[in-house]
Each structure stands twice: as C-alpha cells, then as structure tokens.
Design an enzyme around this catalytic site. Structure first.
Site, PDB file in Angstrom:
ATOM      1  N   GLU A 334       0.901  -1.149   0.056  1.00  0.00           N
ATOM      2  CA  GLU A 334       0.158  -0.117  -0.098  1.00  0.00           C
ATOM      3  C   GLU A 334       0.781   1.161  -0.082  1.00  0.00           C
ATOM      4  O   GLU A 334       1.111   1.842   0.982  1.00  0.00           O
ATOM      5  CB  GLU A 334      -0.897  -0.209   1.391  1.00  0.00           C
ATOM      6  N   HIS A 358      -4.614  -4.479  -0.743  1.00  0.00           N
ATOM      7  CA  HIS A 358      -4.367  -3.715  -1.456  1.00  0.00           C
ATOM      8  C   HIS A 358      -3.294  -4.000  -2.643  1.00  0.00           C
ATOM      9  O   HIS A 358      -3.699  -3.968  -3.695  1.00  0.00           O
ATOM     10  CB  HIS A 358      -3.336  -2.121  -0.884  1.00  0.00           C
TER      11      HIS A 358
HETATM   12 ZN   LIG Z   1      -6.828  -1.830   5.395  1.00  0.00          ZN
END
Ligand SMILES: [Zn+2]
Length: 487
Positions: A334, A358
């Site tokens: 992320e 992510h």
């Molecule tokens: Zn999260």
C-alpha cells in the site's frame, strides 16, 4: 492467437482488430463467464447505462465522477443510475473492512454519543470519548459530559463529526501530503476507541455494522480488529475470551433476525511498529484464541501506515513459525515507493499469505505477479481508500486495472468506509466498474467480483458452496427485478 496483420488487406486488418479485442475480453476478470439468456438481457441494460454515463464524461471530463475526489463526487454518485443498479447487486462478501471504521458517523454521533454516561476529554492533543459512571472514575483526564460540551457549543455535533471522519470541503488544502492525512486518520481511532469498548455500545456497533453491510446487499464479512477490552460502567473489564463470546453472540443475534446473512470472521491485527517480543506474545495469544474459536478467527494481519513501523521481513522468523497454525491476510504494497516499502509484497507471498490487502505496488514485480497468479492469491482492492489516503488520485490509472485486465482474482473491498462517509461496498464497486474495467465490460465482471468475494473468503469449502447457492438465489432475484424496472 491473432496473427500479424497485413496492412494492405483491409478485411483482414479489421478481423485482426476484432481478434485482439476478443482475446483481451477472454483474458480479463469475468471473461470466462458464459452468460445465461437472462443475464444477456440484463447486460444490455447495464451497458446502456454505463455507456450513457461515460459518453457524457467523454464529452466533458468534469462530469466523470470517479476521478473527482470522493468527498466532492459522492453526492453525484448517489444520483447515478449505474450506482443505483450496483446498490441492488448481491455483492457477496466484504473481505477487507476495519472494524473500528465501519459504522457511519451519523449513527455514532446521533445514537451512541447521545447516551447517558458519555464523557469527552482532550488527552495529549487528542479528543477522546468514553463511558464512565462519573468523571472521577478515570483519572487520566479531566472528563466532561458531552451534554456539557453541547450546552457550551451549539455546533458541537458538527465538530465531533469532524473528529470521527476525514471528510472536509477541500481535501487538497487540508491534507497536503500522505503523511499529514495518515496522522489525521490515526486520530479517529484514538477518539472512538474507548467509547466503542463499552460493552452495550460494542454490541450495538457490531449490529449496526452488519446492518449497514446487509442493507447494501452484502451477505458475509471478514473484519480486521484487535482484542478489545470491553467494559461495564461498574468497572468490570472483560478478558479476550469474553470479548469473543460477546462478539460472536452479537453476530448470532443478527443472523437470527436476518437468516440470509451468512456470517462474520475475524482477522486479528497488530500494529506493524511493535517489537518482535510484542508480536511473538500477540501471535501466541492469537493461536490460543484460535484453538477456542477456530471458525470465527480467520488469521492475522499487520495494520497501520505501511511507511511507518517495520517491514514484514523484520518479523520473518516469528511469522514463519506462526504460519504452521495461522493464515495470513497481509496488507502489503500500500505504497508508491519502489524497492522499499513495496518489498512487503515479497514477504507476504513468501509467507504464503491467503490474500493481499491493496497490493498497490504488485505490478512493479513481474516474478511476484506470476507467483500470485500461480498460487491463486486474491487482491483486496480498495479504490476509494487509495484515493482518500492519497496513493492514487484517478482510479483509471490505478495499478489494479492491469490486474483486472489480466484476470487476476480481485475482490472489491471498502477498508475504512466511515472515515470517508461511505457505507457498504457499493461506492467502491461503482468506482471499479466505471473506472477500472473496460467500457465494454458489463454484467460478467460484476458477477465475477461477487463470486470472487465468496470463493476467496476464509470460509470452508462447504460453507462457500452454501454461500454461493444462497448468493445465486439473490442474483436471480436481482436479474428479475432489474428486468421489471428497466426493461
Ligand atoms: Zn486496510
């Protein structure tokens, strides 16, 4: 495969063009789904609405909602016809939701903070909420009842909403960098945490969380959370075993009222900045709880701003040992960095993570991409989170577009919806459908996303089959309804 075109032969040129697009269609998410006759009819209606909305944006890009900041686009998304269709889709499961940011701020302010015995106080620069028998019960702070705050400031509730959300009129000015917004984001949890640990509030909060998902046609969820020390006003504090008992009883109560709701699993989260010793004892405690609640506890994940704390490799020994008993659901990649924080993706895959939270940096790693595909690891895609938390402004350029185009198992998730004024999954589904799938992609990709959310959940194989059967009934009802309304 399509052969190389000879430009002099115009017929074959156009045939080659069709061949390339057909091959790409088969590769992308949903490309292998054969539509039923009814789905073909509904597909036409959905694609008509999608094209109509995108045609306006082609002519005037300011009409294009997904690339505007979510805080500024949400009102218009609420009025979109495509969004109203998406709201009605049985979306399966919500697999990446943080328990402490998953209930609408309206409910928290209007319901929870108007209860008796709620107090507020500034502690170390943070406003904190809690429930007390009287102000002297907790000596950490000079607590004052919220009704006193409200007497002194007629605008107190609006101020309080801002403490519980990231929403502002001008996000670009308020949050000049990703570090600034993450500092602000963390404060939300500090404000709400003690309040949500009050046992009666915790029960109502979980019930409301499930209600908001259910109203958005979500039938199952996996919640990332921590062991919360639930308490009563008389000072009783419950241990972790009691926390799970209360949590599970609340879920069961919800399932009795809404039998179509399949259930909840818990993914334990520890802050990525802890020491190895703290992680080790946290994992030991989790493994003990997993023996007691094997069906409820799905596994483990790290939480917190990925640029802070430690990289996963720092803990590889502790995690390798725990991997014999625990499944992992790591947030990884992320980040916008390349060759730094994104290397968490290498460790997530090496540690056999069940899904990747992510995976924003994944397409920078060709070997990992192959491993992720071969091992059938799904990617939890949270586009609104990525926009609000300043990884990606325009979801058309989100790296996961490449994953969807290549048929990776992507699951659409909402992350921390209450922090940006969203509820349920529909807003993220809308952004993915309108910005991250081909304009020509219709019901097949929506069906694939819904099925992925069940297939890549932590449910057992048997539970998945049952959930897919239930989902299929709802899906057919959705098809009938849309044909009645739109045809
Ligand atoms: Zn999260």
């Amino acid at each position: 495969m399509c052969s190389v075109v000879k430009l002099s032969e115009s017929d074959s040129y156009l045939q080659e063009r069709i061949c390339i697009l057909k091959t790409e269609k088969a590769l992308r998410a949903g490309g292998k789904i054969k539509l039923t006759a009814k789905e073909v009819e509904v597909n036409k209606l959905i694609l008509d609405e999608k094209s109509a909305e995108l045609s306006k944006a082609h002519k005037n890009v300011s009409e294009y909602l997904p690339s505007r900041h979510f805080f500024q686009a949400k009102g218009d998304i609420d009025r979109s016809k495509v969004f109203s269709i998406i709201k009605n889709i049985p979306k399966g499961a919500s697999l990446h939701t943080h328990l402490l940011a998953a209930v609408s701020v309206d409910f928290i302010v209007e319901n929870i903070t108007y209860r008796d015995n709620i107090y507020g106080c500034f502690l170390n620069g943070n406003f904190k909420l809690t429930f007390l028998q009287n102000a002297n019960q907790d000596t950490r702070c000079l607590w004052k009842e919220l009704k006193e705050y409200r007497k002194e400031d007629a605008d107190f509730d609006n101020w309080l909403r801002k403490q519980l959300s990231l929403e502002v009129e001008n996000p670009a000015a308020t949050y000049p960098s990703i570090d600034v917004i993450w500092q602000r984001f963390k404060k939300i949890f500090t404000t709400a945490y003690d309040m949500l640990c009050y046992r009666p509030v915790f029960e109502d909060y979980i019930y409301q969380l499930l209600t908001e998902l259910y109203l958005d046609n979500v039938m199952y969820t996996e919640l990332r959370g921590t062991f919360m020390p639930l308490y009563e006003l008389n000072g009783t504090i419950y241990d972790t075993e009691e926390f799970f008992k209360i949590f599970i009883a609340t879920v069961e109560k919800f399932k009795q009222v809404y039998p179509k709701f399949v259930g909840v699993r818990y993914i334990h989260s520890i802050y990525r900045g802890v020491t190895s010793e703290v992680l080790k004892s946290g994992l030991d405690e989790l493994m003990g709880m997993k023996i007691m609640y094997p069906n409820f506890i799905a596994g483990f994940d790290f939480v917190g701003y990925e640029e802070e704390g430690k990289h996963i490799v720092h803990f590889h020994k502790e995690l390798s040992e725990a991997s014999r008993q625990l499944k992992f659901y790591f947030h990884a990649g992320e980040t916008s960095w390349y060759g730094y924080t994104d290397l968490n993706l290498v460790d997530a895959v090496l540690l056999n993570t069940s899904r990747i939270g992510h995976g924003f940096g994944l397409p920078k790693h060709p070997v990992l991409m192959e491993m992720v595909k071969a091992r059938d690891i799904s990617i939890e895609l949270c586009p609104i989170s990525n926009q609000v938390l300043m990884l990606n402004q325009d979801p058309r350029n989100h790296p996961a577009v490449y994953l969807i185009a290549n048929g990776f198992p992507v699951v659409i998730c909402n992350d921390d919806p209450s922090a940006w004024g969203a509820t349920g999954l529909s807003y993220d589904w809308y952004v993915v459908f309108m910005a991250m799938t081909s304009e020509k992609a219709g019901i097949e990709v929506l069906k694939q996303f819904a099925m992925n959310s069940i297939i890549y959940s932590a449910m057992s194989d048997h539970e998945k089959i049952e959930a897919l059967e239930k989902w299929n009934l709802d899906w057919n009802k959705f098809l009938d309804n849309i044909l009645n309304v739109l045809a």
